[in-house]
Structure formats: structure tokens, C-alpha cells
Design an enzyme around this catalytic site. Structure first.
Site, PDB file in Angstrom:
ATOM      1  N   ASP A  37       0.876  -1.299   0.134  1.00 38.55           N
ATOM      2  CA  ASP A  37       0.017  -0.058   0.118  1.00 38.55           C
ATOM      3  C   ASP A  37       1.021   1.165   0.007  1.00 38.55           C
ATOM      4  OD1 ASP A  37      -3.458   0.151   0.816  1.00 38.55           O
ATOM      5  OD2 ASP A  37      -1.903   2.114   1.001  1.00 38.55           O
ATOM      6  N   ASP A  63       3.681   3.240  -3.983  1.00 35.87           N
ATOM      7  CA  ASP A  63       2.722   4.080  -4.586  1.00 35.87           C
ATOM      8  C   ASP A  63       2.549   3.527  -6.069  1.00 35.87           C
ATOM      9  OD1 ASP A  63       1.073   5.907  -6.207  1.00 35.87           O
ATOM     10  OD2 ASP A  63       1.707   7.355  -4.794  1.00 35.87           O
ATOM     11  N   VAL A  64       1.437   2.771  -6.330  1.00 32.84           N
ATOM     12  CA  VAL A  64       1.478   2.197  -7.677  1.00 32.84           C
ATOM     13  C   VAL A  64       1.338   3.151  -8.848  1.00 32.84           C
ATOM     14  CG1 VAL A  64       0.311   0.063  -6.650  1.00 32.84           C
ATOM     15  CG2 VAL A  64      -1.213   1.946  -7.566  1.00 32.84           C
ATOM     16  N   ASN A  90      -5.414  -4.584  -6.935  1.00 35.18           N
ATOM     17  CA  ASN A  90      -6.836  -4.059  -6.137  1.00 35.18           C
ATOM     18  C   ASN A  90      -6.648  -2.384  -5.947  1.00 35.18           C
ATOM     19  OD1 ASN A  90      -8.861  -4.160  -4.077  1.00 35.18           O
ATOM     20  ND2 ASN A  90      -7.307  -3.339  -2.816  1.00 35.18           N
ATOM     21  N   TYR A 157     -12.916   7.198 -14.278  1.00 28.62           N
ATOM     22  CA  TYR A 157     -13.045   5.954 -13.333  1.00 28.62           C
ATOM     23  C   TYR A 157     -13.564   5.022 -14.388  1.00 28.62           C
ATOM     24  CZ  TYR A 157     -14.099   2.827  -9.675  1.00 28.62           C
ATOM     25  OH  TYR A 157     -14.322   1.542  -8.834  1.00 28.62           O
ATOM     26  N   LYS A 161     -11.581   1.405 -15.460  1.00 26.88           N
ATOM     27  CA  LYS A 161     -12.378   0.227 -15.088  1.00 26.88           C
ATOM     28  C   LYS A 161     -12.661  -0.621 -16.510  1.00 26.88           C
ATOM     29  CE  LYS A 161     -11.440   0.399 -10.524  1.00 26.88           C
ATOM     30  NZ  LYS A 161     -10.561  -0.453  -9.772  1.00 26.88           N
TER      31      LYS A 161
HETATM   32  N1  LIG Z   1     -15.871   0.168  -2.471  1.00 27.97           N
HETATM   33  C1  LIG Z   1     -16.454  -0.011  -3.702  1.00 27.97           C
HETATM   34  O1  LIG Z   1     -17.732   0.177  -3.386  1.00 27.97           O
HETATM   35  C2  LIG Z   1     -15.673  -0.429  -4.881  1.00 27.97           C
HETATM   36  C3  LIG Z   1     -16.654  -0.738  -5.832  1.00 27.97           C
HETATM   37  C4  LIG Z   1     -16.011  -1.186  -7.088  1.00 27.97           C
HETATM   38  C5  LIG Z   1     -14.799  -1.478  -7.199  1.00 27.97           C
HETATM   39  N2  LIG Z   1     -14.063  -0.695  -6.043  1.00 27.97           N
HETATM   40  C6  LIG Z   1     -12.465  -1.214  -6.338  1.00 27.97           C
HETATM   41  O2  LIG Z   1     -12.077  -1.817  -5.323  1.00 27.97           O
HETATM   42  C7  LIG Z   1     -10.688  -1.526  -5.138  1.00 27.97           C
HETATM   43  C8  LIG Z   1     -10.684  -1.245  -3.641  1.00 27.97           C
HETATM   44  O3  LIG Z   1     -11.123  -0.189  -3.192  1.00 27.97           O
HETATM   45  P1  LIG Z   1     -11.716   0.022  -1.643  1.00 27.97           P
HETATM   46  O4  LIG Z   1     -13.125   0.300  -1.557  1.00 27.97           O
HETATM   47  O5  LIG Z   1     -11.312  -1.039  -0.867  1.00 27.97           O
HETATM   48  O6  LIG Z   1     -11.100   1.332  -1.492  1.00 27.97           O
HETATM   49  P2  LIG Z   1     -10.219   1.840   0.002  1.00 27.97           P
HETATM   50  O7  LIG Z   1     -10.178   3.389  -0.242  1.00 27.97           O
HETATM   51  O8  LIG Z   1     -10.867   1.563   1.062  1.00 27.97           O
HETATM   52  O9  LIG Z   1      -8.947   0.961  -0.200  1.00 27.97           O
HETATM   53  C9  LIG Z   1      -7.904   1.543  -1.090  1.00 27.97           C
HETATM   54  C10 LIG Z   1      -6.621   1.276  -0.486  1.00 27.97           C
HETATM   55  O10 LIG Z   1      -5.776   1.492  -1.764  1.00 27.97           O
HETATM   56  C11 LIG Z   1      -4.612   2.136  -1.360  1.00 27.97           C
HETATM   57  N3  LIG Z   1      -4.175   3.201  -2.454  1.00 27.97           N
HETATM   58  C12 LIG Z   1      -4.937   4.113  -3.127  1.00 27.97           C
HETATM   59  N4  LIG Z   1      -4.167   4.810  -4.124  1.00 27.97           N
HETATM   60  C13 LIG Z   1      -3.018   3.996  -4.019  1.00 27.97           C
HETATM   61  C14 LIG Z   1      -1.614   4.036  -4.721  1.00 27.97           C
HETATM   62  N5  LIG Z   1      -1.617   4.831  -5.534  1.00 27.97           N
HETATM   63  N6  LIG Z   1      -0.734   3.267  -4.441  1.00 27.97           N
HETATM   64  C15 LIG Z   1      -0.909   2.379  -3.703  1.00 27.97           C
HETATM   65  N7  LIG Z   1      -1.775   2.282  -2.770  1.00 27.97           N
HETATM   66  C16 LIG Z   1      -2.895   3.151  -2.861  1.00 27.97           C
HETATM   67  C17 LIG Z   1      -5.267   3.073  -0.164  1.00 27.97           C
HETATM   68  O11 LIG Z   1      -4.187   3.909   0.460  1.00 27.97           O
HETATM   69  C18 LIG Z   1      -6.277   2.070   0.386  1.00 27.97           C
HETATM   70  O12 LIG Z   1      -5.265   1.437   1.343  1.00 27.97           O
HETATM   71  C19 LIG Z   1     -10.430  -0.392  -6.100  1.00 27.97           C
HETATM   72  O13 LIG Z   1      -9.836  -0.593  -7.219  1.00 27.97           O
HETATM   73  C20 LIG Z   1     -11.559   0.392  -6.158  1.00 27.97           C
HETATM   74  O14 LIG Z   1     -11.753   0.868  -7.582  1.00 27.97           O
HETATM   75  C21 LIG Z   1     -14.490  -0.470  -4.869  1.00 27.97           C
END
Ligand SMILES: NC(=O)c1ccc[n+]([C@@H]2O[C@H](COP(=O)([O-])OP(=O)(O)OC[C@H]3O[C@@H](n4cnc5c(N)ncnc54)[C@H](O)[C@@H]3O)[C@@H](O)[C@H]2O)c1
Length: 255
Positions: A37, A63-64, A90, A157, A161
Site C-alpha cells: 500500500d 505508490d502504484v 486492487n 473511473y 475500469k
Molecule cells: N468500495 C466500492 O464500492 C468499490 C466498488 C467497485 C470497485 N472498487 C474497487 O476496489 C478497489 C479497492 O477499493 P476499496 O473500496 O477497498 O478502497 P479503499 O479506499 O478502502 O482502499 C484502497 C486502498 O488502496 C490504497 N491506494 C490508493 N491509491 C494507491 C496508490 N496510488 N498506491 C498504492 N496504494 C494505493 C489506499 O491507501 C487504500 O489502502 C479499488 O480498485 C476500487 O476501485 C471499490
């Protein structure tokens, strides 16, 4: 034997939300994991939680949006654990529902870097490693229902995706059919995580599209729901699932 015994996994964005839930779940099934992360405190806490429970995790701060760091992350798995069996891309961010009219170049670049370039960079490094291993490897890219429909996010977004789905299918088509790499997409619906707190300045036009798509009243899942679905997709139980998009949205998009 547990479901991931002997497997080595990388999970990006594992410091929080569904990535963290996946890390904890995969560790319960005996995967050794590089949890990664950009948030150092959170990822160290996740690794400590796994290790204290008797699992095996190494915290990585990446940082990705940094291509070199993503490359290094993939190779860290091999350096530390000698193999890479599972890659979960993810980490992702949302875009305040900015439309094609209101999205700036800066936002577009940021979202595409994290949500689409990063999975591309990681897969580019991981596929040759997986191909070189007797057991091959599995890639799971996290998209969204926003990767299948237009009104579940902003322009950047939704574009990112959709791109993740194309990337994944192409990996299966080129390295997966009767090959050694299995690649699938998990497309979550509305999941309770911290990502919602980053929607600080929503575009009303973008939000209207979400509302029209039933997004204000969609079923809500948990990180654990996603972790269990992801576990199936990275385990050998799903060995015949390849190049697929698995929607996990509580039925939202069936409406
Ligand atoms: N929560 C939803 O409703 C939802 C729905 C569809 C898809 N998603 C996808 O699921 C994935 C996870 O989302 P989530 O809801 O768990 O989000 P979240 O914000 O709770 O967690 C995301 C994590 O990714 C990390 N992160 C963000 N940018 C980063 C970077 N540049 N480098 C490294 N780490 C980074 C953050 O620090 C965090 O720990 C994402 O790809 C999101 O698009 C989420």
C-alpha cells in the site's frame, strides 16, 4: 490443507478496505503475502496482524502510480519468497463523478495511472515470472460495475475500469488459453469501505447518472464479501474460470 497452502501472493492497496480483507482472508488460507500500500502505517499494521496470527506477510510501501516501484514490488515477491503465484491488482481511486466535461487532465492522468497503468505494469512483470514457473500463476484484477456500465463513476473511473477488463481478457487470450497464466476480473458493486470518504466534491451531473442507475439505493456488500469471492478466483477451485468478469454486486446490475 488450506486453500492457498504453498502459494505466494501480492495484493496492492492492502492497507485498507477490500484489499485488507483479502490479505487477512488469504493469510487464513496459508498464503504467504506481500501486502502493499502507499500508506506505510496501515500496511505495517496489516502485516503485523497477519504475522501475529501465525501467518506470513511482508509489508511493502509502494505508490502504484510509480512504474519503477510497481516493477520492484513484483520482483520483491520472488526475492523474498522465491515465487509469485497470485497477483491481485486492487489499489484504486475514484474521481468525484467528474464527467467528460469537468474531468481535468490532471485527474484523468491520476486515475488512469493508479487504476489502469499500475495493473498493466504489474502484469507485464508478473506474466513472464508466472510463465517460468511449473505451476504458472493467477492474476486477479479488481475492476468495478463501473467497468461494465457507464453510470457508476466519473468518466476517468469508468474508462479505467473498462480498460482493466480489456487488459485482463487480452492476458487470458495471449497467455492463458491452454497456457500457464489464469487472469480474471472481480467487478464489485457498492462495497462499504473507506473509498466513499474520498468523494469530497461530487459532480452533480455524474451523480445524476449514478442515481438513474439505482446507485443511491444499491445493495451494499462488505470487504469480507469481496475477499471470499476473490479467494475462490485465486484458488485452484476456479481453475476453469479464465478471462472472466465476476460481478459481485448483490444483484444491483441485474435490475
Ligand atoms: N468500495 C466500492 O464500492 C468499490 C466498488 C467497485 C470497485 N472498487 C474497487 O476496489 C478497489 C479497492 O477499493 P476499496 O473500496 O477497498 O478502497 P479503499 O479506499 O478502502 O482502499 C484502497 C486502498 O488502496 C490504497 N491506494 C490508493 N491509491 C494507491 C496508490 N496510488 N498506491 C498504492 N496504494 C494505493 C489506499 O491507501 C487504500 O489502502 C479499488 O480498485 C476500487 O476501485 C471499490
Amino acid at each position: 490443507m488450506a486453500r492457498l497452502t504453498g502459494k505466494v501472493a501480492i495484493i496492492t492497496g492492502a492497507g485498507n478496505g477490500m484489499g485488507k480483507a483479502m490479505a487477512l482472508r488469504f493469510a487464513e488460507e496459508e498464503a504467504r503475502i506481500i501486502v502493499s500500500d502507499r500508506d506505510a502505517d496501515n500496511i505495517q499494521a496489516v502485516a503485523a496482524q497477519i504475522n501475529e496470527a501465525g501467518g506470513s506477510a511482508i509489508a511493502d510501501v509502494t505508490d502504484v502510480s510509480d512504474e519503477e516501484a510497481v516493477k520492484q514490488l513484483v520482483h520483491t515477491a520472488v526475492e523474498k519468497f522465491g515465487q509469485l503465484d497470485i497477483l491481485v491488482n486492487n489499489a484504486g481511486i475514484v474521481d468525484n463523478f467528474k464527467t467528460v466535461v469537468t474531468a481535468t487532465d490532471e485527474l484523468w492522468d491520476k486515475v488512469l495511472k493508479i487504476n489502469l497503468y499500475a495493473p498493466f505494469w504489474a502484469c507485464r512483470e508478473a506474466v513472464p515470472i508466472m510463465e517460468s514457473q511449473d505451476g504458472g500463476g493467477v492474476i486477479l484484477n479488481i475492476s468495478s460495475v463501473g467497468g461494465l456500465f457507464g453510470g457508476r463513476g466519473g468518466a476517468a473511473y469508468v474508462t479505467s475500469k473498462h480498460g482493466v477488463i480489456g487488459l485482463t481478457k487480452n492476458i487470458t487470450a495471449t497467455y492463458g488459453v491452454k497456457g500457464k497464466v489464469r487472469a480474471n476480473v472481480l467487478a464489485p458493486g457498492s462495497i462499504i469501505t473507506n473509498i466513499g470518504t474520498t468523494i469530497t466534491d461530487p459532480d452533480p451531473v455524474g451523480q445524476k447518472a449514478l442515481q438513474a442507475a439505482g446507485g443511491f439505493d444499491s445493495p451494499q456488500g462488505s470487504g469480507e464479501d469481496m475477499a471470499n469471492t476473490a479467494l475462490f478466483l485465486v484458488s485452484d477451485e476456479s481453475h476453469f474460470v479464465n478471462g472472466s468478469v465476476v460481478v459481485a454486486d448483490g444483484g444491483w446490475t441485474a435490475l
